[in-house]
Design a protein around this motif. Sequence first.
Motif, mmCIF file in Angstrom:
data_model
loop_
_atom_site.group_PDB
_atom_site.id
_atom_site.type_symbol
_atom_site.label_atom_id
_atom_site.label_comp_id
_atom_site.label_asym_id
_atom_site.label_seq_id
_atom_site.Cartn_x
_atom_site.Cartn_y
_atom_site.Cartn_z
ATOM 1 N N PHE B 173 0.988 -6.144 -0.687
ATOM 2 C CA PHE B 173 1.173 -6.318 -2.119
ATOM 3 C C PHE B 173 1.409 -4.980 -2.777
ATOM 4 N N PHE B 174 2.154 -5.062 -3.817
ATOM 5 C CA PHE B 174 2.388 -3.879 -4.623
ATOM 6 C C PHE B 174 1.200 -3.800 -5.573
ATOM 7 N N VAL B 175 0.334 -2.847 -5.294
ATOM 8 C CA VAL B 175 -0.991 -2.878 -5.922
ATOM 9 C C VAL B 175 -0.932 -2.807 -7.434
ATOM 10 N N PHE B 176 -0.149 -1.898 -7.942
ATOM 11 C CA PHE B 176 -0.138 -1.722 -9.390
ATOM 12 C C PHE B 176 0.367 -2.957 -10.098
ATOM 13 N N VAL B 234 7.137 5.639 -14.335
ATOM 14 C CA VAL B 234 7.166 7.038 -14.745
ATOM 15 C C VAL B 234 6.305 7.930 -13.859
ATOM 16 N N ARG B 235 5.200 7.370 -13.396
ATOM 17 C CA ARG B 235 4.230 8.220 -12.706
ATOM 18 C C ARG B 235 4.819 8.857 -11.456
ATOM 19 N N HIS B 236 5.704 8.134 -10.820
ATOM 20 C CA HIS B 236 6.199 8.680 -9.567
ATOM 21 C C HIS B 236 7.381 9.609 -9.760
ATOM 22 N N LEU B 237 7.734 9.896 -11.021
ATOM 23 C CA LEU B 237 8.865 10.776 -11.221
ATOM 24 C C LEU B 237 8.465 12.236 -11.209
ATOM 25 N N GLN B 238 7.222 12.515 -11.521
ATOM 26 C CA GLN B 238 6.778 13.907 -11.542
ATOM 27 C C GLN B 238 6.503 14.345 -10.109
ATOM 28 N N PRO B 239 7.225 15.333 -9.597
ATOM 29 C CA PRO B 239 7.067 15.641 -8.165
ATOM 30 C C PRO B 239 5.712 16.238 -7.850
ATOM 31 N N ALA B 240 5.114 15.739 -6.783
ATOM 32 C CA ALA B 240 3.792 16.237 -6.383
ATOM 33 C C ALA B 240 3.715 16.513 -4.900
ATOM 34 N N PHE B 241 4.546 15.827 -4.119
ATOM 35 C CA PHE B 241 4.474 16.007 -2.673
ATOM 36 C C PHE B 241 5.856 16.295 -2.131
ATOM 37 N N LEU B 261 2.942 8.240 -5.066
ATOM 38 C CA LEU B 261 3.341 6.895 -4.677
ATOM 39 C C LEU B 261 2.387 6.399 -3.611
ATOM 40 N N SER B 262 2.435 5.090 -3.381
ATOM 41 C CA SER B 262 1.735 4.593 -2.205
ATOM 42 C C SER B 262 2.647 4.774 -1.000
ATOM 43 N N ILE B 263 2.057 4.593 0.177
ATOM 44 C CA ILE B 263 2.843 4.875 1.382
ATOM 45 C C ILE B 263 4.041 3.947 1.478
ATOM 46 N N GLN B 264 3.855 2.699 1.116
ATOM 47 C CA GLN B 264 4.987 1.783 1.295
ATOM 48 C C GLN B 264 6.091 2.072 0.287
ATOM 49 N N ARG B 265 5.708 2.433 -0.905
ATOM 50 C CA ARG B 265 6.752 2.770 -1.879
ATOM 51 C C ARG B 265 7.471 4.050 -1.489
ATOM 52 N N TRP B 460 13.268 -2.546 8.895
ATOM 53 C CA TRP B 460 12.554 -1.329 9.294
ATOM 54 C C TRP B 460 11.079 -1.672 9.449
ATOM 55 N N THR B 461 10.440 -0.987 10.366
ATOM 56 C CA THR B 461 9.010 -1.203 10.581
ATOM 57 C C THR B 461 8.254 0.041 10.166
ATOM 58 N N LEU B 462 7.235 -0.159 9.378
ATOM 59 C CA LEU B 462 6.450 0.974 8.899
ATOM 60 C C LEU B 462 5.200 1.104 9.757
ATOM 61 N N LEU B 463 5.058 2.265 10.402
ATOM 62 C CA LEU B 463 3.899 2.506 11.259
ATOM 63 C C LEU B 463 3.012 3.531 10.578
ATOM 64 N N SER B 464 1.775 3.145 10.367
ATOM 65 C CA SER B 464 0.928 4.089 9.643
ATOM 66 C C SER B 464 -0.506 3.947 10.102
ATOM 67 N N GLU B 465 -1.220 5.080 10.132
ATOM 68 C CA GLU B 465 -2.618 5.005 10.542
ATOM 69 C C GLU B 465 -3.524 4.597 9.405
ATOM 70 N N GLU B 466 -3.039 4.721 8.191
ATOM 71 C CA GLU B 466 -3.863 4.279 7.070
ATOM 72 C C GLU B 466 -3.237 3.041 6.465
ATOM 73 N N ALA B 467 -3.962 2.421 5.553
ATOM 74 C CA ALA B 467 -3.404 1.247 4.890
ATOM 75 C C ALA B 467 -2.176 1.653 4.096
ATOM 76 N N VAL B 468 -1.176 0.799 4.127
ATOM 77 C CA VAL B 468 0.089 1.213 3.508
ATOM 78 C C VAL B 468 0.051 1.196 1.999
ATOM 79 N N THR B 469 -1.000 0.638 1.423
ATOM 80 C CA THR B 469 -1.082 0.700 -0.031
ATOM 81 C C THR B 469 -1.866 1.913 -0.488
ATOM 82 N N ALA B 470 -2.332 2.721 0.468
ATOM 83 C CA ALA B 470 -3.065 3.920 0.089
ATOM 84 C C ALA B 470 -2.108 4.927 -0.524
ATOM 85 N N PRO B 471 -2.567 5.721 -1.475
ATOM 86 C CA PRO B 471 -1.659 6.701 -2.068
ATOM 87 C C PRO B 471 -1.392 7.852 -1.102
ATOM 88 N N LEU B 472 -0.315 8.551 -1.369
ATOM 89 C CA LEU B 472 0.065 9.669 -0.516
ATOM 90 C C LEU B 472 -0.944 10.790 -0.641
#
Lengths: 139, 521
Positions: B173-176, B234-241, B261-265, B460-472
């Motif tokens: 789910f898209f958390v927000f 808007v929140r994801h437009l300000q570069p942080a990572f 962003l979250s990992i999936q986004r 595409w398959t997303l492989l991640s060690e953390e939950a994909v809705t976790a933030p970056l």
Amino acid sequence: MSQNFVPGQPVSVVTQRIEIQKLQHGDHLILGFSIGGGIDQDPSQNPFSEDKADKGIYVTRISAGGPADVAGLRMGDKIMQVNGWDMTMMTHDQARKRLTKKKENVVRLLVTRKSLEDAVKHSMCSYPKQIQAKPGFKD
Amino acid sequence: MDNESTYSGYSYKSSHSRSSRKHRERRDRHRSKSRDKSVVIQAPGEPLLDTESTRGDDRDDNWGETTTVVTGTSVDSVSNEDLTRITKDLEDTSPLQCRRYVSPALGAVLGLFSLVTPLAFLALPQLLWRDELEPCGTPCEGLYISLAFKLLILLISTWALFLRPPRASLPRFFVFRCLLLALVFLFVASYWLFYGVRVLEPKETDYRGIVGYAASLVDALLFIQYLALVLLEVRHLQPAFCLKVVRTTDGVSRFYNVGHLSIQRAAVWVLDQYYTDFPVHNPALLNLPKSILTKKLSAFKVYSLGEENGTNNSSGQSRAMIAAAARRRDNSHNEFYYEEAEVERRVRKRKARLVVAVEEAFTHIKRHQDAADTPTSSPKHPREVMEPREAAQAIFAPMARAMQKYLRATRQQSYHTMESIINHLQFCVTHNMTPKAFLERYLVLGPTLQYVDSGSGRQWTLLSEEAVTAPLRRGQVFSLKRPDFSLVVTVTSLPLLRLSEEFVDPKSHKFVMKLQSETSV
């Protein structure tokens, strides 16, 4: 020359008088050495000066067997006077003109070099009582 | 240059496509002629363009709409063919297209509910106990107008934020978005509760108060919309990572700046950039030529004499082989260097031929001006006026062979069919492009989007060690897998910047000459 060179202030150095006879080479008179330096030049590139702010005229090259070599001029000498004219505050071109006057056959230079000063110091240490008797002291 | 490398011809079967093998065999034949070696393999005559060669992305075009996939942390070790077969089966069974529309549907229902609520607040007292209501003049009308406009704005922004089906379907789910929908629901529900208790039951007569209540609901909804706008857009437009994306097969890497962003986004965003920035994945360009690699393996044979002690023996054997291989002087780098130089030379030669052929071909046609502009064309030789397609076909013939040879040399033949080349030629001719502009598509391997049919979905398959809705977070690593290759994404944070100012006086720019001249006297 071991003092810090401050332009405009009097300096006291150990000098040597050198008299060079000009040689006729072709249709002009040559002295047989090259000069570098001057107040319009960059003093930091001078390899012979101790103080890199010194803008005086230095002897950069001596042609072997030439009049200057014969007279005792050495590479690295700083020329203080030429025929009585002061050379410490001269542009490069003015210095050249002073040395190459066509009407003069002889130039009398007052030069200084580090080895002179060292020699005086050395002898002063060895013979502390005979300071005034040393030649070449400038008053 | 070729004298030093020791080429002893092996006959081998490569696992690459038939066309590339033919290409290599033809090259072997040329080589053997110059060296009097014994390997000769006849290459039969070929059609103009090889349509049988494997297209790396061919499998993808057949896949339908994307479905959600389990994001697991384990990677099964199945072979490539099995994997594609399995995924193909999954796709063929029941593509769940409706999954893509669940979220907008939910948003639509909730939006409708919340939009109807203020109107219901206003209408219900009028319907139920109209006679007892106090009349309310100009202030109410002002409130009606503002209510109308605010509802209009709410309608438009709800449509924009929640109702458009997203381009990518995410695994979780898209958390927000879910949070916001829940918030809206709670909000409206609590307003209804209060309305029911305070207005409907005691039959409140102060109509202006009721209108004010409805107006406050609409204001609060607008503020929630504002919050939604900030969180979603808007929140994801300000570069942080800074994300470093590396493709595993050929090491092509790019760096991107993203916001929170979250990992999936973030994965979706990276894929959007991938399709335009990365050159297309060409499996034919990957490996060292087999002639270099196989030399190492067949150098030593180990014989076991005497006892056979099972595992002891075999490990001792392998260790001995490795030690011997390490000690032996390794000349494969030499081979590799000359092989590369040879390939490069061949590509350059063919490129030169191609460029010349195309330039010459383009001189054969000219844009036909209107009859009034060219009085010099004699009526005795009326030039045949052609459509762009016919013009393209006419000039394709002289350059076809050079084009085919060049594409084979750079292993691009699977990406360009004859049809596509003629289409592109027609396009270039129509838009007055020069031969160089026509060739830019073939001289450089373009981004994936150029070769992909954008109508079909991509899996595409997303492989991640953390939950994909976790933030970056700094130091996270996740990867996006395809059957052929994967993209590994590493997250680092952008440095904090301290900017200080320094005033430069325009008059302070002064210069002196640095001279050191030497004159001889």
